[in-house]
Design a protein around this motif. Structure first.
Motif, PDB file in Angstrom:
ATOM      1  N   PRO A   5       9.261 -10.132   1.384  1.00 22.47           N
ATOM      2  CA  PRO A   5       8.825  -8.842   1.918  1.00 22.47           C
ATOM      3  C   PRO A   5       9.663  -7.703   1.332  1.00 22.47           C
ATOM      4  N   GLY A   6       8.982  -6.659   0.889  1.00 24.27           N
ATOM      5  CA  GLY A   6       9.643  -5.521   0.250  1.00 24.27           C
ATOM      6  C   GLY A   6       9.528  -5.531  -1.261  1.00 24.27           C
ATOM      7  N   ASP A   7       9.181  -6.694  -1.859  1.00 21.52           N
ATOM      8  CA  ASP A   7       9.006  -6.761  -3.312  1.00 21.52           C
ATOM      9  C   ASP A   7       7.761  -5.991  -3.724  1.00 21.52           C
ATOM     10  N   TYR A   8       7.803  -5.413  -4.924  1.00 19.66           N
ATOM     11  CA  TYR A   8       6.648  -4.720  -5.468  1.00 19.66           C
ATOM     12  C   TYR A   8       5.922  -5.638  -6.439  1.00 19.66           C
ATOM     13  N   VAL A   9       4.593  -5.608  -6.398  1.00 15.84           N
ATOM     14  CA  VAL A   9       3.768  -6.458  -7.261  1.00 15.84           C
ATOM     15  C   VAL A   9       2.654  -5.619  -7.884  1.00 15.84           C
ATOM     16  N   GLU A  55       0.196 -10.616   2.138  1.00 13.27           N
ATOM     17  CA  GLU A  55      -0.309  -9.347   2.633  1.00 13.27           C
ATOM     18  C   GLU A  55       0.391  -8.255   1.836  1.00 13.27           C
ATOM     19  N   ILE A  56      -0.407  -7.359   1.248  1.00 13.27           N
ATOM     20  CA  ILE A  56       0.130  -6.337   0.367  1.00 13.27           C
ATOM     21  C   ILE A  56      -0.311  -4.973   0.871  1.00 13.27           C
ATOM     22  N   SER A  57       0.600  -4.043   0.892  1.00 14.86           N
ATOM     23  CA  SER A  57       0.301  -2.674   1.269  1.00 14.86           C
ATOM     24  C   SER A  57       0.107  -1.867  -0.016  1.00 14.86           C
ATOM     25  N   VAL A  58      -1.087  -1.270  -0.169  1.00 15.18           N
ATOM     26  CA  VAL A  58      -1.425  -0.503  -1.364  1.00 15.18           C
ATOM     27  C   VAL A  58      -1.839   0.892  -0.941  1.00 15.18           C
ATOM     28  N   LYS A  59      -1.342   1.896  -1.649  1.00 18.55           N
ATOM     29  CA  LYS A  59      -1.722   3.278  -1.345  1.00 18.55           C
ATOM     30  C   LYS A  59      -2.917   3.645  -2.209  1.00 18.55           C
ATOM     31  N   VAL A  60      -4.018   4.063  -1.551  1.00 20.65           N
ATOM     32  CA  VAL A  60      -5.230   4.491  -2.244  1.00 20.65           C
ATOM     33  C   VAL A  60      -5.529   5.905  -1.775  1.00 20.65           C
ATOM     34  N   GLY A  61      -5.293   6.867  -2.646  1.00 19.14           N
ATOM     35  CA  GLY A  61      -5.446   8.257  -2.243  1.00 19.14           C
ATOM     36  C   GLY A  61      -4.379   8.593  -1.221  1.00 19.14           C
ATOM     37  N   SER A  62      -4.801   9.056  -0.048  1.00 15.14           N
ATOM     38  CA  SER A  62      -3.843   9.389   1.005  1.00 15.14           C
ATOM     39  C   SER A  62      -3.747   8.286   2.054  1.00 15.14           C
ATOM     40  N   LYS A  63      -4.501   7.189   1.852  1.00 15.38           N
ATOM     41  CA  LYS A  63      -4.516   6.107   2.838  1.00 15.38           C
ATOM     42  C   LYS A  63      -3.685   4.923   2.380  1.00 15.38           C
ATOM     43  N   GLU A  64      -3.228   4.156   3.364  1.00 13.34           N
ATOM     44  CA  GLU A  64      -2.473   2.926   3.124  1.00 13.34           C
ATOM     45  C   GLU A  64      -3.381   1.758   3.481  1.00 13.34           C
ATOM     46  N   LYS A  65      -3.672   0.884   2.508  1.00 15.83           N
ATOM     47  CA  LYS A  65      -4.552  -0.262   2.753  1.00 15.83           C
ATOM     48  C   LYS A  65      -3.714  -1.531   2.770  1.00 15.83           C
ATOM     49  N   GLY A 105      -4.870  -3.362 -11.240  1.00 12.81           N
ATOM     50  CA  GLY A 105      -3.813  -2.564 -11.851  1.00 12.81           C
ATOM     51  C   GLY A 105      -2.978  -1.768 -10.873  1.00 12.81           C
ATOM     52  N   LYS A 106      -3.275  -1.826  -9.585  1.00 15.29           N
ATOM     53  CA  LYS A 106      -2.504  -1.065  -8.596  1.00 15.29           C
ATOM     54  C   LYS A 106      -1.193  -1.775  -8.287  1.00 15.29           C
ATOM     55  N   VAL A 107      -0.196  -0.997  -7.918  1.00 13.51           N
ATOM     56  CA  VAL A 107       1.098  -1.530  -7.511  1.00 13.51           C
ATOM     57  C   VAL A 107       1.178  -1.460  -5.995  1.00 13.51           C
ATOM     58  N   GLY A 108       1.562  -2.580  -5.386  1.00 17.66           N
ATOM     59  CA  GLY A 108       1.675  -2.636  -3.938  1.00 17.66           C
ATOM     60  C   GLY A 108       2.987  -3.270  -3.513  1.00 17.66           C
ATOM     61  N   ARG A 109       3.244  -3.232  -2.215  1.00 19.53           N
ATOM     62  CA  ARG A 109       4.475  -3.786  -1.654  1.00 19.53           C
ATOM     63  C   ARG A 109       4.120  -4.955  -0.755  1.00 19.53           C
TER      64      ARG A 109
END
Length: 102
Positions: free
Chosen positions: A38-42, A75-85, A61-65
């Motif tokens: 947890p906390g690693d970027y992929v 489970e990866i958190s990805v920022k798309v625009g102003s939202k967190e997915k 191609g997106k970078v997530g945490r």
């Protein structure tokens, strides 16, 4: 005539296409065995030969945490625009994101 398919992979042929020498090849074991914490970027790199746990093509191609693990997937958190997915992606479609420090 047959009706045109409107699935979400129909417009992604060039995005998910592999080179002829890579077609049908399973991903390298080092990519599958890599343990993310947890906390690693992929980086999300979709492997089109593995259908299970494949994210939508908009995340290619997106970078997530990494947030956590769910079964074999992460489970990866990805920022798309102003939202967190939050995505659930298997490791076949992930690679470590190396940040140059300093």
């Amino acid at each position: 005539m047959v009706k045109h398919s409107k699935g979400y992979r129909t417009r992604s042929r060039s995005l998910l296409r592999k080179n002829p020498r890579e077609r049908g090849a399973i991903p390298p074991l080092s990519r599958l065995m890599y343990e993310y914490k947890p906390g690693d970027y992929v980086v999300i790199k979709i492997n089109s030969s593995v259908y299970a746990g494949m994210p939508h093509r908009r995340y290619q191609g997106k970078v997530g945490r990494i947030i956590g693990k769910r079964g074999r997937a992460y489970e990866i958190s990805v920022k798309v625009g102003s939202k967190e997915k939050i995505l659930i992606v298997r490791p076949e479609h992930l690679s470590p994101f190396n940040v140059n420090k300093g």
